[in-house]
Design an enzyme around this catalytic site. Structure first.
Site, PDB file in Angstrom:
ATOM      1  N   ASN A 111     -29.114  90.703  41.317  1.00 14.07           N
ATOM      2  CA  ASN A 111     -30.557  90.443  41.224  1.00 14.07           C
ATOM      3  C   ASN A 111     -30.587  88.942  40.897  1.00 14.07           C
ATOM      4  O   ASN A 111     -30.448  88.512  39.759  1.00 14.07           O
ATOM      5  CB  ASN A 111     -31.358  91.247  40.327  1.00 14.07           C
ATOM      6  N   LYS A 137     -33.325  87.176  40.946  1.00 13.00           N
ATOM      7  CA  LYS A 137     -34.538  86.837  40.425  1.00 13.00           C
ATOM      8  C   LYS A 137     -35.103  85.548  41.005  1.00 13.00           C
ATOM      9  O   LYS A 137     -34.977  85.475  42.062  1.00 13.00           O
ATOM     10  CB  LYS A 137     -34.371  86.907  38.725  1.00 13.00           C
ATOM     11  N   HIS A 183     -38.771  96.645  38.524  1.00 15.41           N
ATOM     12  CA  HIS A 183     -37.816  95.790  37.448  1.00 15.41           C
ATOM     13  C   HIS A 183     -38.679  95.742  36.271  1.00 15.41           C
ATOM     14  O   HIS A 183     -40.021  95.538  36.528  1.00 15.41           O
ATOM     15  CB  HIS A 183     -37.458  94.632  38.111  1.00 15.41           C
ATOM     16  N   GLU A 208     -39.179  93.142  34.755  1.00 15.67           N
ATOM     17  CA  GLU A 208     -40.053  92.082  34.645  1.00 15.67           C
ATOM     18  C   GLU A 208     -41.289  91.918  35.541  1.00 15.67           C
ATOM     19  O   GLU A 208     -42.400  91.210  35.436  1.00 15.67           O
ATOM     20  CB  GLU A 208     -39.054  90.635  35.049  1.00 15.67           C
ATOM     21  N   GLU A 235     -32.179 100.189  32.822  1.00 13.92           N
ATOM     22  CA  GLU A 235     -32.189  98.771  32.169  1.00 13.92           C
ATOM     23  C   GLU A 235     -32.941  98.632  30.860  1.00 13.92           C
ATOM     24  O   GLU A 235     -34.232  98.375  31.113  1.00 13.92           O
ATOM     25  CB  GLU A 235     -32.493  97.813  33.149  1.00 13.92           C
ATOM     26  N   GLY A 272     -30.967  89.901  29.670  1.00 11.13           N
ATOM     27  CA  GLY A 272     -30.676  88.372  29.676  1.00 11.13           C
ATOM     28  C   GLY A 272     -30.563  87.957  28.260  1.00 11.13           C
ATOM     29  O   GLY A 272     -30.738  86.880  28.001  1.00 11.13           O
ATOM     30  N   SER A 323     -27.351  92.651  30.825  1.00  9.66           N
ATOM     31  CA  SER A 323     -26.108  91.574  30.159  1.00  9.66           C
ATOM     32  C   SER A 323     -24.816  92.346  30.692  1.00  9.66           C
ATOM     33  O   SER A 323     -24.015  92.211  30.020  1.00  9.66           O
ATOM     34  CB  SER A 323     -26.140  91.906  28.617  1.00  9.66           C
TER      35      SER A 323
HETATM   36  P1  PGA Z   1     -29.012  90.337  33.158  1.00 11.46           P
HETATM   37  O1  PGA Z   1     -30.370  90.874  34.049  1.00 11.46           O
HETATM   38  O2  PGA Z   1     -27.840  90.832  33.761  1.00 11.46           O
HETATM   39  O3  PGA Z   1     -29.118  88.980  33.433  1.00 11.46           O
HETATM   40  O4  PGA Z   1     -29.339  90.723  31.641  1.00 11.46           O
HETATM   41  C1  PGA Z   1     -30.089  92.325  34.581  1.00 11.46           C
HETATM   42  C2  PGA Z   1     -31.567  92.680  35.121  1.00 11.46           C
HETATM   43  O5  PGA Z   1     -32.580  92.289  35.116  1.00 11.46           O
HETATM   44  O6  PGA Z   1     -31.398  93.370  36.306  1.00 11.46           O
END
Ligand code: PGA
Length: 252
Positions: A12, A14, A97, A99, A167, A173, A212
Protein backbone atom coordinates in the site's frame (compact mmCIF):
# COMPACT_ATOMS: atom_id res chain seq x y z
CA UNK A 1 -0.31 -19.59 7.06
CA UNK A 2 -3.38 -21.68 6.41
CA UNK A 3 -2.86 -25.01 4.63
CA UNK A 4 -4.31 -24.85 1.12
CA UNK A 5 -4.45 -21.05 0.96
CA UNK A 6 -2.03 -19.27 -1.39
CA UNK A 7 -0.57 -16.32 0.51
CA UNK A 8 -0.92 -12.72 -0.66
CA UNK A 9 1.64 -10.00 -0.03
CA UNK A 10 0.01 -6.64 -0.71
CA UNK A 11 1.73 -3.27 -0.79
CA UNK A 12 0.00 0.00 0.00
CA UNK A 13 1.90 3.01 -1.27
CA UNK A 14 -0.54 5.41 0.46
CA UNK A 15 -0.02 9.05 -0.68
CA UNK A 16 3.43 8.30 -2.06
CA UNK A 17 4.62 7.71 -5.58
CA UNK A 18 5.29 9.77 -8.69
CA UNK A 19 6.00 8.58 -12.23
CA UNK A 20 9.66 7.97 -11.43
CA UNK A 21 8.72 5.56 -8.66
CA UNK A 22 7.28 3.13 -11.17
CA UNK A 23 10.89 1.99 -11.57
CA UNK A 24 10.47 0.35 -8.15
CA UNK A 25 7.45 -1.55 -9.43
CA UNK A 26 9.43 -2.69 -12.46
CA UNK A 27 12.23 -3.84 -10.17
CA UNK A 28 9.72 -5.82 -8.10
CA UNK A 29 8.31 -7.41 -11.25
CA UNK A 30 11.83 -8.33 -12.32
CA UNK A 31 12.31 -10.31 -9.09
CA UNK A 32 8.86 -11.95 -9.19
CA UNK A 33 10.07 -15.10 -10.89
CA UNK A 34 8.09 -18.22 -11.69
CA UNK A 35 9.14 -19.96 -8.47
CA UNK A 36 7.83 -17.07 -6.37
CA UNK A 37 4.70 -16.73 -8.53
CA UNK A 38 3.92 -20.34 -7.72
CA UNK A 39 4.18 -19.66 -4.00
CA UNK A 40 2.55 -16.28 -3.43
CA UNK A 41 0.39 -13.64 -5.04
CA UNK A 42 1.75 -10.10 -5.11
CA UNK A 43 -0.31 -6.92 -5.24
CA UNK A 44 0.72 -3.28 -5.17
CA UNK A 45 -1.92 -0.65 -4.40
CA UNK A 46 -0.66 2.59 -5.91
CA UNK A 47 -2.16 6.10 -5.80
CA UNK A 48 -5.04 6.58 -8.24
CA UNK A 49 -2.84 8.84 -10.39
CA UNK A 50 -0.55 5.91 -11.19
CA UNK A 51 -3.08 3.11 -11.69
CA UNK A 52 -3.00 2.93 -15.50
CA UNK A 53 0.75 3.28 -15.84
CA UNK A 54 1.41 0.84 -13.02
CA UNK A 55 -0.86 -1.70 -14.68
CA UNK A 56 1.19 -1.39 -17.87
CA UNK A 57 4.42 -2.11 -15.99
CA UNK A 58 3.18 -4.76 -13.57
CA UNK A 59 4.25 -7.98 -15.37
CA UNK A 60 2.33 -10.43 -13.22
CA UNK A 61 2.05 -8.29 -10.08
CA UNK A 62 -1.59 -7.35 -9.47
CA UNK A 63 -2.34 -3.65 -9.26
CA UNK A 64 -4.96 -2.17 -6.97
CA UNK A 65 -6.42 1.07 -5.67
CA UNK A 66 -6.43 2.21 -2.05
CA UNK A 67 -10.08 3.22 -1.84
CA UNK A 68 -13.25 3.40 -3.92
CA UNK A 69 -16.72 4.90 -3.72
CA UNK A 70 -19.71 2.69 -2.98
CA UNK A 71 -21.53 3.84 -6.11
CA UNK A 72 -20.64 3.32 -9.77
CA UNK A 73 -20.89 6.99 -10.81
CA UNK A 74 -22.43 10.28 -9.78
CA UNK A 75 -21.89 13.66 -8.16
CA UNK A 76 -19.07 12.76 -5.75
CA UNK A 77 -16.24 15.20 -6.38
CA UNK A 78 -12.81 13.68 -5.99
CA UNK A 79 -13.97 10.10 -5.49
CA UNK A 80 -13.27 7.20 -7.80
CA UNK A 81 -15.57 4.26 -8.44
CA UNK A 82 -14.79 0.61 -8.92
CA UNK A 83 -15.85 1.05 -12.56
CA UNK A 84 -13.13 3.67 -12.99
CA UNK A 85 -10.53 1.49 -11.28
CA UNK A 86 -11.46 -1.41 -13.56
CA UNK A 87 -11.10 0.92 -16.54
CA UNK A 88 -7.39 1.33 -15.70
CA UNK A 89 -6.87 -2.44 -15.81
CA UNK A 90 -6.59 -2.80 -12.03
CA UNK A 91 -8.82 -5.33 -10.28
CA UNK A 92 -8.10 -4.96 -6.57
CA UNK A 93 -9.02 -2.39 -3.96
CA UNK A 94 -8.35 -1.72 -0.28
CA UNK A 95 -11.37 -0.50 1.71
CA UNK A 96 -11.67 0.67 5.31
CA UNK A 97 -8.01 1.36 5.93
CA UNK A 98 -7.68 2.98 9.36
CA UNK A 99 -6.29 6.14 7.71
CA UNK A 100 -9.54 6.41 5.71
CA UNK A 101 -11.60 5.69 8.82
CA UNK A 102 -9.71 8.37 10.80
CA UNK A 103 -8.91 11.03 8.18
CA UNK A 104 -12.26 10.81 6.37
CA UNK A 105 -14.60 9.65 9.12
CA UNK A 106 -15.50 6.42 7.33
CA UNK A 107 -17.95 4.34 9.34
CA UNK A 108 -18.40 0.59 9.11
CA UNK A 109 -21.52 1.23 7.00
CA UNK A 110 -19.54 3.27 4.48
CA UNK A 111 -16.80 0.63 4.36
CA UNK A 112 -19.46 -2.04 3.87
CA UNK A 113 -20.86 -0.22 0.81
CA UNK A 114 -17.38 0.13 -0.66
CA UNK A 115 -16.61 -3.53 -0.02
CA UNK A 116 -19.86 -4.56 -1.66
CA UNK A 117 -19.03 -2.40 -4.70
CA UNK A 118 -15.63 -4.06 -5.01
CA UNK A 119 -16.83 -7.60 -4.53
CA UNK A 120 -19.80 -7.27 -6.85
CA UNK A 121 -17.42 -6.05 -9.57
CA UNK A 122 -15.42 -9.25 -9.04
CA UNK A 123 -12.51 -7.39 -7.47
CA UNK A 124 -10.04 -8.69 -4.96
CA UNK A 125 -11.30 -6.55 -2.08
CA UNK A 126 -9.18 -6.09 1.05
CA UNK A 127 -11.31 -5.04 4.02
CA UNK A 128 -9.23 -3.56 6.87
CA UNK A 129 -10.02 -3.76 10.55
CA UNK A 130 -7.98 -3.18 13.71
CA UNK A 131 -8.07 -1.79 17.22
CA UNK A 132 -6.57 1.47 18.47
CA UNK A 133 -3.91 1.60 21.17
CA UNK A 134 -6.42 2.57 23.87
CA UNK A 135 -8.76 -0.25 22.83
CA UNK A 136 -5.90 -2.76 23.06
CA UNK A 137 -4.92 -1.38 26.48
CA UNK A 138 -8.46 -1.66 27.78
CA UNK A 139 -8.68 -5.28 26.65
CA UNK A 140 -11.48 -4.88 24.10
CA UNK A 141 -9.54 -5.84 20.96
CA UNK A 142 -11.68 -8.83 20.03
CA UNK A 143 -14.90 -6.90 20.69
CA UNK A 144 -13.67 -4.18 18.32
CA UNK A 145 -12.77 -6.73 15.65
CA UNK A 146 -16.18 -8.39 16.03
CA UNK A 147 -18.02 -5.10 15.62
CA UNK A 148 -15.91 -3.99 12.67
CA UNK A 149 -16.30 -7.34 10.92
CA UNK A 150 -20.06 -7.41 11.48
CA UNK A 151 -20.40 -3.85 10.17
CA UNK A 152 -17.81 -3.69 7.38
CA UNK A 153 -18.11 -7.08 5.71
CA UNK A 154 -21.13 -7.28 3.41
CA UNK A 155 -23.65 -10.11 3.72
CA UNK A 156 -24.09 -10.00 -0.02
CA UNK A 157 -20.87 -11.77 -1.01
CA UNK A 158 -21.36 -13.73 -4.22
CA UNK A 159 -18.36 -12.83 -6.34
CA UNK A 160 -14.93 -11.33 -5.93
CA UNK A 161 -12.03 -12.39 -3.78
CA UNK A 162 -12.64 -11.21 -0.23
CA UNK A 163 -9.53 -10.60 1.85
CA UNK A 164 -9.58 -9.31 5.43
CA UNK A 165 -6.59 -7.44 6.85
CA UNK A 166 -5.95 -7.17 10.57
CA UNK A 167 -4.08 -3.92 11.13
CA UNK A 168 -3.72 -2.78 14.74
CA UNK A 169 -3.81 1.01 14.37
CA UNK A 170 -0.98 1.45 16.88
CA UNK A 171 1.29 -0.81 14.80
CA UNK A 172 0.90 1.11 11.54
CA UNK A 173 4.01 3.06 10.65
CA UNK A 174 5.34 2.88 14.21
CA UNK A 175 7.79 -0.01 14.06
CA UNK A 176 5.72 -1.71 16.79
CA UNK A 177 4.11 -5.11 16.25
CA UNK A 178 1.86 -7.23 18.45
CA UNK A 179 3.30 -10.41 19.93
CA UNK A 180 2.97 -13.57 17.87
CA UNK A 181 0.41 -14.81 20.40
CA UNK A 182 -1.68 -11.66 20.01
CA UNK A 183 -1.63 -11.96 16.20
CA UNK A 184 -2.52 -15.64 16.48
CA UNK A 185 -5.46 -14.91 18.76
CA UNK A 186 -6.79 -12.12 16.53
CA UNK A 187 -6.50 -14.17 13.34
CA UNK A 188 -8.09 -17.26 14.86
CA UNK A 189 -10.94 -15.06 16.06
CA UNK A 190 -11.36 -13.57 12.58
CA UNK A 191 -11.33 -17.02 11.00
CA UNK A 192 -13.98 -18.27 13.42
CA UNK A 193 -16.18 -15.24 12.74
CA UNK A 194 -15.92 -15.73 8.98
CA UNK A 195 -16.71 -19.42 9.18
CA UNK A 196 -19.68 -18.84 11.42
CA UNK A 197 -20.98 -16.26 8.97
CA UNK A 198 -20.11 -17.76 5.58
CA UNK A 199 -19.53 -21.46 6.32
CA UNK A 200 -16.87 -23.24 4.24
CA UNK A 201 -16.39 -20.13 2.13
CA UNK A 202 -15.26 -18.27 5.24
CA UNK A 203 -12.45 -20.78 5.63
CA UNK A 204 -11.03 -19.74 2.22
CA UNK A 205 -10.74 -16.01 2.95
CA UNK A 206 -7.15 -14.80 3.10
CA UNK A 207 -6.36 -13.04 6.37
CA UNK A 208 -3.51 -10.54 6.12
CA UNK A 209 -1.56 -9.03 8.96
CA UNK A 210 -0.55 -5.38 8.53
CA UNK A 211 1.40 -2.94 10.66
CA UNK A 212 5.19 -2.45 10.52
CA UNK A 213 5.85 -5.57 8.46
CA UNK A 214 9.51 -5.56 7.37
CA UNK A 215 11.87 -8.11 5.81
CA UNK A 216 13.23 -8.75 9.34
CA UNK A 217 9.89 -9.79 10.88
CA UNK A 218 8.03 -11.17 7.84
CA UNK A 219 9.03 -14.77 8.33
CA UNK A 220 7.95 -14.87 11.97
CA UNK A 221 4.60 -13.22 11.19
CA UNK A 222 3.85 -15.44 8.22
CA UNK A 223 4.52 -18.60 10.20
CA UNK A 224 1.58 -17.81 12.51
CA UNK A 225 -1.58 -19.84 11.93
CA UNK A 226 -4.26 -18.07 9.85
CA UNK A 227 -1.82 -15.36 8.74
CA UNK A 228 -2.16 -15.74 4.99
CA UNK A 229 0.02 -12.84 3.97
CA UNK A 230 0.83 -9.25 4.73
CA UNK A 231 -0.43 -5.75 4.02
CA UNK A 232 2.68 -3.61 3.83
CA UNK A 233 2.88 0.18 3.91
CA UNK A 234 6.29 1.83 4.23
CA UNK A 235 8.27 -1.25 3.25
CA UNK A 236 6.34 -1.58 -0.03
CA UNK A 237 7.84 1.60 -1.48
CA UNK A 238 11.22 0.08 -2.25
CA UNK A 239 11.62 -3.06 -4.31
CA UNK A 240 14.35 -4.52 -2.11
CA UNK A 241 12.24 -4.24 1.06
CA UNK A 242 9.03 -5.46 -0.53
CA UNK A 243 10.68 -8.39 -2.25
CA UNK A 244 12.55 -9.16 0.96
CA UNK A 245 9.16 -9.62 2.62
CA UNK A 246 7.85 -11.69 -0.29
CA UNK A 247 11.02 -13.78 -0.16
CA UNK A 248 10.21 -14.83 3.41
CA UNK A 249 7.93 -17.40 1.79
CA UNK A 250 10.88 -19.15 0.21
CA UNK A 251 11.95 -20.24 3.65
CA UNK A 252 8.58 -21.46 4.93
P1 PGA B 1 3.15 0.16 7.62
O1 PGA B 1 1.64 0.37 7.12
O2 PGA B 1 3.63 -1.13 6.99
O3 PGA B 1 3.90 1.34 7.13
O4 PGA B 1 3.10 0.04 9.10
C1 PGA B 1 0.77 -0.71 7.02
C2 PGA B 1 -0.55 -0.25 6.45
O5 PGA B 1 -1.03 0.83 6.79
O6 PGA B 1 -1.15 -0.98 5.64
Amino acid sequence: MTPGIKPLVAGNWKMNGLSADLSQLEAMAGQYDDALKGKIDLLVCVPATLLSRAFDKSHGISIGAQDCHGQASGAHTGDISVEMIADTGASSVIVGHSERRTDHGESDAIVNAKAEAGLSKGFQTIICIGESESERKSGVTLDVLKTQMAGSIPDDWHGGDMVVAYEPVWAIGTGLTPTADDVKEAHQFMRDELVSRFGDKGATVRLLYGGSVKPANAEELMAIGNVDGALVGGASLKADDFMGIAGAYHTI
